[in-house]
Write a protein that holds these residues in place. Structure first.
Motif, PDB file in Angstrom:
ATOM      1  N   VAL A  26       0.843  -1.186   0.000  1.00 37.00           N
ATOM      2  CA  VAL A  26       0.000   0.000   0.000  1.00 37.00           C
ATOM      3  C   VAL A  26       0.884   1.244   0.000  1.00 37.00           C
ATOM      4  O   VAL A  26       1.770   1.376   0.841  1.00 37.00           O
ATOM      5  CB  VAL A  26      -0.923   0.020   1.235  1.00 37.00           C
ATOM      6  CG1 VAL A  26      -1.732   1.290   1.265  1.00 37.00           C
ATOM      7  CG2 VAL A  26      -1.845  -1.185   1.203  1.00 37.00           C
ATOM      8  N   VAL A  66      -6.288   3.462  -7.352  1.00 39.32           N
ATOM      9  CA  VAL A  66      -5.734   2.362  -6.555  1.00 39.32           C
ATOM     10  C   VAL A  66      -5.003   1.414  -7.496  1.00 39.32           C
ATOM     11  O   VAL A  66      -5.282   1.378  -8.703  1.00 39.32           O
ATOM     12  CB  VAL A  66      -6.825   1.600  -5.774  1.00 39.32           C
ATOM     13  CG1 VAL A  66      -7.534   2.514  -4.793  1.00 39.32           C
ATOM     14  CG2 VAL A  66      -7.828   0.966  -6.738  1.00 39.32           C
ATOM     15  N   TYR A  70      -2.243  -5.248  -6.161  1.00 39.41           N
ATOM     16  CA  TYR A  70      -1.565  -4.766  -4.957  1.00 39.41           C
ATOM     17  C   TYR A  70      -0.190  -5.414  -4.778  1.00 39.41           C
ATOM     18  O   TYR A  70       0.613  -4.927  -3.986  1.00 39.41           O
ATOM     19  CB  TYR A  70      -2.441  -5.001  -3.731  1.00 39.41           C
ATOM     20  CG  TYR A  70      -3.476  -3.922  -3.537  1.00 39.41           C
ATOM     21  CD1 TYR A  70      -3.162  -2.750  -2.876  1.00 39.41           C
ATOM     22  CD2 TYR A  70      -4.756  -4.063  -4.051  1.00 39.41           C
ATOM     23  CE1 TYR A  70      -4.099  -1.742  -2.705  1.00 39.41           C
ATOM     24  CE2 TYR A  70      -5.704  -3.066  -3.890  1.00 39.41           C
ATOM     25  CZ  TYR A  70      -5.370  -1.908  -3.217  1.00 39.41           C
ATOM     26  OH  TYR A  70      -6.305  -0.905  -3.065  1.00 39.41           O
ATOM     27  N   GLU A 203      -7.525   2.198   1.204  1.00 36.37           N
ATOM     28  CA  GLU A 203      -7.025   3.275   0.351  1.00 36.37           C
ATOM     29  C   GLU A 203      -7.983   4.470   0.356  1.00 36.37           C
ATOM     30  O   GLU A 203      -7.549   5.633   0.392  1.00 36.37           O
ATOM     31  CB  GLU A 203      -6.851   2.763  -1.077  1.00 36.37           C
ATOM     32  CG  GLU A 203      -5.725   1.768  -1.252  1.00 36.37           C
ATOM     33  CD  GLU A 203      -4.371   2.431  -1.217  1.00 36.37           C
ATOM     34  OE1 GLU A 203      -3.945   2.995  -2.236  1.00 36.37           O
ATOM     35  OE2 GLU A 203      -3.737   2.391  -0.144  1.00 36.37           O
TER      36      GLU A 203
END
Length: 501
Positions: A26, A66, A70, A203
């Motif tokens: 993140v 985003v 990830y 997020e």
């Protein structure tokens, strides 16, 4: 399991009915001098059609970028579109309340305005900015697509009722074709999962400049909320899970609970219809109404009426149990079918009639099939259908039928999110005792998994959705008190049905 309020039949078509404790990669968020994260969104007008034209235009919208993956935070980005109904009382404002209406695949941009219009208490509206959203892949948030068209024999998110083993095998061929089509049509589908959506929530929290975020989720939204509270316990504030699927993801066993839910909820409709036999003629007793259901279903299995077969009749009846306000319309439909007349248009049409909701169905399948491994052997589904046809004869042979997840090629890419019982006591589980799609057992299961972190409020009521959407004052008061004051019940509790008069 999307809970689209006041539209039970469309809700059924979208019904499910949803790694580690921290997000992977993140990006860091800039902080204010006092240590709080800095807001990173620019609010503006919402996309056309989001605001209810009958209500004042109070919603604002924004986008939050985003990572698509990830595991590669510096790679491709997607956009999430969020909405805000801002608190107008800065002295009372506590923070943000993230909302999810269910699905997965349901749009949630209009949910803040909707809940306010349904009577969300002012104390909650003053305490929070209500934040709606289209989750990843949905609607205005970089949408995905399997490319469903009007001529495909694929109908919604609940498999069709299977009358025998051959029907399961026939559906298996359709399900395999759907899975192959999705794999070939959109390379972003493998990145849709409950774990990634929970990371997206964090997020959004960071982009809004909030140290913590509260959450209110219905139906599949309970899976997302449970995942958020499990992955980010230190950043999850007050969590309310209403109409629970029982975990952070939907499995074949979870789908099979639809059959149980209909068995537990149908008696409410049967009693209602029996008391109105003089008007609808469906049976003088609840037992007679139940017999009428099977008579109609079997008749339509043999001879469909205007494209309405037994499977669609069962689906329509299942959907009508979402909300007691649908009972009259469904009774009228039954009456027309008993009289041999054309069924009213409100009953779900045959699969090839309207354009299917390609985006919502695509997201539902991607998230559901990516979250966890599903059985791949057709015989497993044939045995489950045979068992549930006997155990839950109203609808078990649909809920247990085979889905494209049996042939899914893209996932799962990581284990499903495990419920984390090591964290703050901040989860309120609200559950109607009679719910066709998320039966009481789902609420009990998620409460058991959270352990001391949660409290279960079992509501003596019927339908899908208790807080604000139901009519039980105890459920409303207990949930509002928690959201506003942070006061959880000391123990699991039952909200009794209100007495009339």
């Amino acid at each position: 399991m999307e809970r689209r309020w006041g539209a039970g039949r469309s809700a059924a078509v979208l019904a499910v009915l949803g790694l580690t404790g921290t997000a992977v990669g993140v990006p860091a968020v800039a902080a204010e001098p006092g240590g709080e994260p800095a807001a990173q969104v620019r609010w503006g007008a919402c996309p056309e059609g989001v605001d209810d034209p009958a209500l004042p235009a109070r919603l604002q919208c924004a986008t939050v970028p985003v990572p698509l993956d990830y595991g590669d935070p510096g790679g491709a980005k997607i956009e999430l579109t969020i909405s805000r109904l801002a608190s107008t009382d800065p002295d009372q404002r506590r923070g943000v309340l993230l909302l999810n209406p269910g699905g997965p695949g349901g749009t949630g941009l209009d949910q803040p305005e909707f809940l306010a219009s349904q009577g969300m208490p002012n104390s909650v509206l003053d305490s929070y900015d209500l934040i709606g959203m289209d989750t990843r892949g949905v609607g205005h948030s970089t949408p995905v697509s399997c490319g469903f068209t009007t001529d495909q024999a694929y109908f919604g998110n609940i498999p069709p009722y299977a009358v025998d083993e051959a029907a399961v095998a026939e559906q298996a061929t359709i399900a395999q074709g759907v899975a192959e089509q999705c794999a070939a049509n959109d390379e972003r589908l493998p990145h849709l999962s409950t774990a990634n959506m929970a990371r997206d929530l964090d997020e959004i929290r960071a982009a809004l400049g909030e140290e913590k975020a509260s959450f209110l989720g219905y139906s599949y939204g309970t899976a997302l909320g449970a995942a958020f509270a499990s992955m980010f316990p230190e950043r999850a504030d007050r969590i309310v899970l209403d109409s629970n699927i029982g975990d952070t993801h939907l499995t074949h066993e979870g789908m099979r609970r639809y059959g149980r839910g209909m068995e537990e909820t149908f008696p409410d409709f049967a009693r209602w219809a029996a008391a109105r036999h003089g008007s609808y003629g469906l049976g003088r007793t609840p037992e007679a109404v139940r017999a009428t259901y099977f008579t109609l279903a079997e008749r339509l299995d043999e001879t469909p009426v205007d494209g309405i077969n037994g499977g669609l009749f069962r689906l329509a009846t299942f959907a009508s149990l979402y909300n007691e306000n649908s009972y009259g319309q469904m009774a009228q439909t039954w009456q027309s079918l008993l009289d041999g007349a054309t069924a009213p248009a409100e009953i779900p049409p045959a699969p090839a009639a309207p354009s299917p909701n390609d985006n919502a169905w695509s997201v539902f399948l991607a998230v559901t099939c990516n979250d966890v491994e599903w059985p791949e052997d057709v015989g497993t589904y044939q045995r489950a259908v045979a068992e549930d046809r006997e155990k839950h004869p109203l609808y078990g042979a649909a809920a247990a039928n085979i889905m494209p997840c049996a042939y899914w090629q893209q996932g799962p890419s990581e284990p499903p999110v495990a419920v984390n019982d090591d964290g703050p006591t901040n989860v309120l589980v609200v559950q109607n005792q009679r719910d066709p799609v998320t039966p009481l057992r789902g609420g009990e299961l998620i409460d058991e998994k959270f352990g001391d972190r949660s409290r279960l409020v079992s509501v003596d009521a019927s339908g899908h959705g208790a807080y604000v959407l139901g009519d039980n004052p105890c459920a409303l008061n207990v949930t509002t008190k928690y959201l506003v004051d942070g006061t959880l019940p000391e123990h699991d509790m039952t909200c009794e049905a209100p007495t009339s008069g």
